[in-house]
Design an enzyme around this catalytic site. Structure first.
Site, short mmCIF file in Angstrom:
data_model
loop_
_atom_site.label_atom_id
_atom_site.label_comp_id
_atom_site.label_asym_id
_atom_site.label_seq_id
_atom_site.Cartn_x
_atom_site.Cartn_y
_atom_site.Cartn_z
N ASN A 7 0.90 -1.24 0.04
CA ASN A 7 -0.01 -0.11 0.01
C ASN A 7 0.93 1.04 0.10
OD1 ASN A 7 -1.46 2.30 0.80
ND2 ASN A 7 -3.22 1.15 1.67
N GLU A 34 -3.89 2.00 -3.05
CA GLU A 34 -3.99 3.43 -2.83
C GLU A 34 -3.15 4.21 -3.66
OE1 GLU A 34 -5.38 5.53 0.92
OE2 GLU A 34 -4.41 3.78 1.69
N ASN A 151 -7.21 -4.16 5.87
CA ASN A 151 -7.82 -3.25 6.70
C ASN A 151 -8.60 -4.22 7.89
OD1 ASN A 151 -7.25 -0.39 6.69
ND2 ASN A 151 -8.44 -0.55 4.61
N ASP A 222 -2.04 -5.87 6.33
CA ASP A 222 -1.61 -6.36 5.00
C ASP A 222 -1.31 -7.84 5.03
OD1 ASP A 222 -1.05 -3.55 3.57
OD2 ASP A 222 -0.16 -3.51 5.50
N ASP A 251 2.85 4.62 5.01
CA ASP A 251 2.46 4.07 6.38
C ASP A 251 2.44 3.00 6.33
OD1 ASP A 251 0.23 4.28 4.90
OD2 ASP A 251 -1.01 5.70 6.07
N HIS A 252 2.43 2.11 5.40
CA HIS A 252 2.53 0.72 5.15
C HIS A 252 4.02 0.34 4.70
CE1 HIS A 252 -1.97 -0.08 5.14
NE2 HIS A 252 -1.92 0.98 4.90
#
Length: 261
Positions: A7, A34, A151, A222, A251-252
């Protein structure tokens, strides 16, 4: 065949970070979430020059998924069946052929917050559609990797501070139960299977706020889910945590599995 999920939280903001990781990690295939751009805005030529075939399912400013593959992509699908009115770009499928064919199902599952509410209802309905599609994929009896940003925090060990998430859509009992219904079809959680008795992590997401990265206050959302035929040919799996410490990180971080395929 090294298959990864990442992501990237916006392709325009993470071009350098993604390119550096691709050069270092050399995945054969990566599913992105994303991308936050329409198909025409995705820098396909850049990644083609790096040796990747490109498949996108984009959406302006939000969501969006893509596949980068060193091998040709066949039998492509760009939406999750079950709701023709759903316009959110969250799902992509293709078959990649190395020594054997592997079906790839890449997803960006809805966040669902605030819960309760219509966004949470959409999350649970989307997960039921995914469960039905996952059953169809298993019925093919071919190696399948269903991967992406789910998520979902499956278990307390998948959060550094589980108590902070008890009212969040990622950790609500209904969300976790929906995830278990999918897993119970016969899917193997590659990261969990690699460390079934661990007490903490590994984490794949750290919020940009409140020093989460510095304090290792992360969560695992994830996931790499393997059909029995894919689970039988796993060589290794892992999390590329060091990517989070790079320049302009997402952020991933990437997660990956290496198959004998």
């Amino acid at each position: 065949m090294k298959i990864a999920s990442f992501n990237i939280n916006g392709i325009k903001a993470r071009m350098n970070a993604l390119s550096d990781w691709l050069s270092a990690a050399q995945p054969d295939l990566v599913v992105l979430q994303e991308i936050k751009t329409v198909d025409e805005g995705f820098p396909a030529t850049h990644f083609e020059d790096m040796g990747y075939n490109v498949l996108t399912h984009g959406q302006k400013s939000f969501n969006g998924v893509a596949v980068l593959s060193k091998l040709p992509l066949e039998d492509q699908m760009r939406s999750l069946p079950g709701d023709d009115a759903d316009e959110q770009a969250r799902y992509i499928e293709a078959t990649v052929v190395g020594d054997r064919a592997v079906r790839i199902a890449g997803l960006y599952l809805p966040n669902g917050n605030p819960a309760p509410g219509p966004k949470y209802d959409y999350k649970l309905a989307w997960m039921e559609r995914l469960r039905l599609r996952a059953a169809e994929l298993l019925a093919t009896e071919m190696p399948v990797v269903m991967l992406g940003d789910f998520n979902i925090i499956p278990q307390p060990r998948d959060a550094a501070e589980p108590g902070e998430w008890v009212k969040d859509a990622l950790f609500l009992p209904e969300s976790r139960a929906a995830f278990r219904r999918i897993a119970a079809q016969g899917w193997t959680d590659a990261l969990r299977n690699a460390d079934p008795f661990g007490q903490r992590g590994p984490f794949t997401f750290w919020d940009f706020q409140a020093g989460a990265w510095r304090r290792d206050n992360g969560i695992r959302i994830d996931h790499l889910m393997l059909s029995p035929q894919a689970a039988d040919i796993v060589k290794s799996s892992g999390v590329d945590k060091e990517v989070r410490a790079g320049e302009k990180p997402s952020d991933h971080v990437p997660v990956w599995v290496d198959l004998a395929a």
